[in-house]
Design an enzyme around this catalytic site. Sequence first.
Site, PDB file in Angstrom:
ATOM      1  N   ASP A   9     -14.731  -8.876  -3.360  1.00  0.00           N
ATOM      2  CA  ASP A   9     -16.153  -9.170  -3.477  1.00  0.00           C
ATOM      3  C   ASP A   9     -16.845  -8.218  -4.442  1.00  0.00           C
ATOM      4  O   ASP A   9     -17.771  -8.612  -5.152  1.00  0.00           O
ATOM      5  CB  ASP A   9     -16.821  -9.108  -2.098  1.00  0.00           C
ATOM      6  CG  ASP A   9     -16.598 -10.405  -1.338  1.00  0.00           C
ATOM      7  OD1 ASP A   9     -16.791 -11.477  -1.948  1.00  0.00           O
ATOM      8  OD2 ASP A   9     -16.210 -10.361  -0.162  1.00  0.00           O
TER       9      ASP A   9
ATOM     10  N   GLU B  59     -18.482  -3.564  -0.707  1.00  0.00           N
ATOM     11  CA  GLU B  59     -18.072  -4.711  -1.525  1.00  0.00           C
ATOM     12  C   GLU B  59     -19.247  -5.334  -2.254  1.00  0.00           C
ATOM     13  O   GLU B  59     -19.118  -6.354  -2.919  1.00  0.00           O
ATOM     14  CB  GLU B  59     -17.328  -5.744  -0.669  1.00  0.00           C
ATOM     15  CG  GLU B  59     -17.949  -6.068   0.656  1.00  0.00           C
ATOM     16  CD  GLU B  59     -17.089  -6.996   1.503  1.00  0.00           C
ATOM     17  OE1 GLU B  59     -16.081  -7.538   1.019  1.00  0.00           O
ATOM     18  OE2 GLU B  59     -17.449  -7.199   2.675  1.00  0.00           O
TER      19      GLU B  59
ATOM     20  N   ARG C  93     -12.361  -6.151  11.635  1.00  0.00           N
ATOM     21  CA  ARG C  93     -13.591  -6.402  10.884  1.00  0.00           C
ATOM     22  C   ARG C  93     -14.413  -7.442  11.625  1.00  0.00           C
ATOM     23  O   ARG C  93     -13.877  -8.456  12.066  1.00  0.00           O
ATOM     24  CB  ARG C  93     -13.263  -6.919   9.474  1.00  0.00           C
ATOM     25  CG  ARG C  93     -14.537  -7.192   8.684  1.00  0.00           C
ATOM     26  CD  ARG C  93     -14.245  -7.569   7.277  1.00  0.00           C
ATOM     27  NE  ARG C  93     -13.741  -8.929   7.162  1.00  0.00           N
ATOM     28  CZ  ARG C  93     -13.452  -9.512   6.003  1.00  0.00           C
ATOM     29  NH1 ARG C  93     -13.603  -8.829   4.877  1.00  0.00           N
ATOM     30  NH2 ARG C  93     -13.019 -10.735   5.952  1.00  0.00           N
TER      31      ARG C  93
ATOM     32  N   CYS D  59      -9.209  -2.350   0.733  1.00  0.00           N
ATOM     33  CA  CYS D  59      -8.516  -3.479   1.378  1.00  0.00           C
ATOM     34  C   CYS D  59      -8.633  -4.764   0.560  1.00  0.00           C
ATOM     35  O   CYS D  59      -8.224  -5.821   1.024  1.00  0.00           O
ATOM     36  CB  CYS D  59      -9.007  -3.688   2.807  1.00  0.00           C
ATOM     37  SG  CYS D  59     -10.758  -4.046   2.907  1.00  0.00           S
TER      38      CYS D  59
ATOM     39  N   HIS E 208     -10.450 -17.113  -0.747  1.00  0.00           N
ATOM     40  CA  HIS E 208      -9.759 -16.834   0.519  1.00  0.00           C
ATOM     41  C   HIS E 208      -8.559 -17.752   0.702  1.00  0.00           C
ATOM     42  O   HIS E 208      -7.588 -17.393   1.353  1.00  0.00           O
ATOM     43  CB  HIS E 208     -10.739 -16.925   1.684  1.00  0.00           C
ATOM     44  CG  HIS E 208     -11.674 -15.750   1.714  1.00  0.00           C
ATOM     45  ND1 HIS E 208     -12.935 -15.803   1.192  1.00  0.00           N
ATOM     46  CD2 HIS E 208     -11.476 -14.477   2.124  1.00  0.00           C
ATOM     47  CE1 HIS E 208     -13.492 -14.610   1.317  1.00  0.00           C
ATOM     48  NE2 HIS E 208     -12.630 -13.790   1.872  1.00  0.00           N
TER      49      HIS E 208
ATOM     50  N   ARG F 237     -15.774 -16.047  -7.000  1.00  0.00           N
ATOM     51  CA  ARG F 237     -14.318 -15.891  -6.821  1.00  0.00           C
ATOM     52  C   ARG F 237     -13.621 -17.199  -6.495  1.00  0.00           C
ATOM     53  O   ARG F 237     -12.394 -17.277  -6.549  1.00  0.00           O
ATOM     54  CB  ARG F 237     -14.008 -14.807  -5.779  1.00  0.00           C
ATOM     55  CG  ARG F 237     -14.563 -15.082  -4.409  1.00  0.00           C
ATOM     56  CD  ARG F 237     -14.532 -13.850  -3.531  1.00  0.00           C
ATOM     57  NE  ARG F 237     -13.319 -13.746  -2.764  1.00  0.00           N
ATOM     58  CZ  ARG F 237     -13.174 -12.932  -1.714  1.00  0.00           C
ATOM     59  NH1 ARG F 237     -14.168 -12.142  -1.346  1.00  0.00           N
ATOM     60  NH2 ARG F 237     -12.067 -12.881  -1.051  1.00  0.00           N
TER      61      ARG F 237
END
Length: 587
Positions: free
Chosen positions: A465, A441, A340, A512, A197, A475
Amino acid sequence: MTFSCLGVGIGTARAIALGPAFLLTRGGPIEVPPRRIESTEVEDEIQRLLRAIARAQQELQAVRRQIPATASASIAQFIDTHLLMLQDVTLTETTAHLIRNQLCAAEWALQVHRDNLVRVFEEMEDAYLRSRKQDVEHVVNQIQKALLGPESTKDLRRADLRGRILVAQDLLPADVIVLKQRGIAAFVTEFGGPMSHTAILARGLDLPAIVGVHHITRYLRDGETLVVDCLNGVVLAEATPAILGYYRERIRAYEARRAALKKILHRPSVSLDGVGIQLLANIEIPDDIATARGNGAAGVGLYRTEFLYMNRDSLPDEEEQLDAYRQVVEGMGAIPVTIRTLDLGVDKQAEGHPLPCPAPCNPALGLRAIRLCLREPELFRPQLRAILRASALGPVRLMIPMLSSLQELASVLRLIEETKQALQSEGLAFDPDIPVGGMIEVPAAALAAGSFARRLDFLSIGTNDLIQYTLAIDRVDEAVTYLYDPLHPAILRLIRMVIEAGQRQGIPVGMCGEMAGDPRFTRLLLGMGLREFSMQPRALLEVKAVIRESNVAQLAQDVEELLAGLDGFDAESLAQRVDALNPKRLH
Ligand code: PEP
Ligand code: MG
């Protein structure tokens, strides 16, 4: 031409930055407040000190082993000097003596010892010897870091960061927002993957960044001019004027391309054969709507609300959330905003709500996103209320992250219904038909996409994800970034399954994850049937340019063939075939 290539990492955008380095990890001596200990704790404290010295030695030895053959010999000498200082018994003995006699913590004792030594160096007449006090500070910093753990950008509040390239061991997503506001030109970290992120946020904020440049903090001097070349993932120092000129030219070319793309800002997102494609923006904070609108977004496909919970000590209440959502909904005009629900956990933490996760568990597989929200209704309910109330102000869609089981989905849907009833009885307005969608995801959700599609109004594929969980690669761990592969046959099949499940059910399916904003995958995804792409706003025009020069019907045939032959291709030939779909400039 001479320069030092300080390190190779993973660029997070197609951008370049030049500027003076600001070293976070060696930015200056670490200052710790005094801490007293009991006499019964003295031996444990000394053991703690010894372990920290041993760890500092191991780290330096690891750095020494990884010095590139091309690096100047002075780097090895510099590290050897520090290793010798770490082995010096007076360092251990004097500090242990202070711990024992003053009953103080190891880091405080170390600081007292450092200050005494620095004073001695400062009194030396010889300028060279005087400057060696930095070695003392550096070595003590190494041990302090081993004692104290990772630093935080909170130490940075007073520093002047404008135009500088921040170099740190690691940064949290919340730090990136603060750093961008403080005007940094770019950042480089030793740890982290391009889909973390932290990296995603950097891209969204148009902040050039390179992650995973191992040990870079050890090779740098504060203030030296760096080149951050995200396209190639390299950090250069000591560049000659010719090299700096070359990079300045590249920056100009990048800006010229962006200016050229502005010409299609008001042109429709339609393929050559007339297929309309929805191009939406991913946003993190309400301020992002200006960039989303400025790049022609037809709506917000992903509003990551968790950023409202970061960089603060308390949780935002319902009214504060409603205010933020109002800004976004009204700011976007009459076009849809997909909010979200909270995806806290793993690398996104809220100081006001520490996660109930004991140290040894794996947070990526633990109480993250909707799992955390269902476990902690007092965290979730105010958000649901705020999102529903925001739906009275404009077209809002509600999206649930990280769904994996149908029971979980049933619980969320029940909670949404209860919240609607509560709002109704309180006379508060909301859209009773607010579309509720789910992020796909987790591989289980992709494989069961039909079941989710039957119960939801839309689906959105979160490839960041989905790739992490399908390929079992963390990640945020740069050590396994080389395995990150959106073109892995398993990923392509899962994406295809989700798109088809949506088509069968007659509901929209978007994407997305970062894959949606990478123009090299636009044609592949169009051919697979994707019609809604949501991405960081600055990628919108490049993707639109590809769409406008594509023939979707032709791509459907080409991609059908490609997927039919998937088992016969190795990774390289598959990548080449995908590349062959693309316009030449993307090759
Ligand atoms: C994803 O996982 O692809 C996604 C868009 O969500 P996030 O990156 O916030 O986890
Ligand atoms: Mg996700």
